[in-house]
Motif scaffolding. Sequence first.
Motif, short mmCIF file in Angstrom:
data_model
loop_
_atom_site.label_atom_id
_atom_site.label_comp_id
_atom_site.label_asym_id
_atom_site.label_seq_id
_atom_site.Cartn_x
_atom_site.Cartn_y
_atom_site.Cartn_z
N ARG A 110 98.62 24.30 -0.98
CA ARG A 110 98.91 24.36 -2.42
C ARG A 110 97.87 25.24 -3.11
N ASP A 143 99.15 24.38 -8.66
CA ASP A 143 99.88 23.14 -8.34
C ASP A 143 99.15 21.89 -8.81
N ILE A 152 101.54 19.04 -9.94
CA ILE A 152 102.26 18.44 -8.81
C ILE A 152 101.36 17.52 -8.00
#
Length: 149
Positions: A74, A102, A105
């Motif tokens: 990521r 990210d 997330i």
Amino acid sequence: MEEDITIDWETFVKSQLHWIRVVYKIEGRQENLQEIYNLYKEFADKKRPAMEDDEEPGWEGNIILALGIDYGDRNLCGNILHCDLKNGVLEIEAEEVAFITDFKILVENHYKDLKVYFITEDNEDDIYTTNDAYRKYFHGLYIDYIVVP
């Protein structure tokens, strides 16, 4: 004879990278919000060193790694400029590389009960996005905001 002007994908992506402003409004269990806020303060106040060499105290990855999250492949390409916890909502203002980090997330996957609302302002390309379709936190949006999941 025509000149070959093709470029590879990596070169193209690197040429498009630029910084954008992102504001997160995070709801969830108070102890989880407090944990994130406390970690931010420890790094910002330099009571805790950055988790990776050559990173700034505001790097988003500091919080992710301090939470024990393996970010694998990521992207963590942002720096937190400001963080505040008030009225049961954690607000984070960050500067991130446009649309590739990210952080949101990873935080949502770690804390299943958190809801992360965000708004981005990409002044360079005049692209503005939010996932706050009902304007719970981000009132007065420009008409040209793109609503994303």
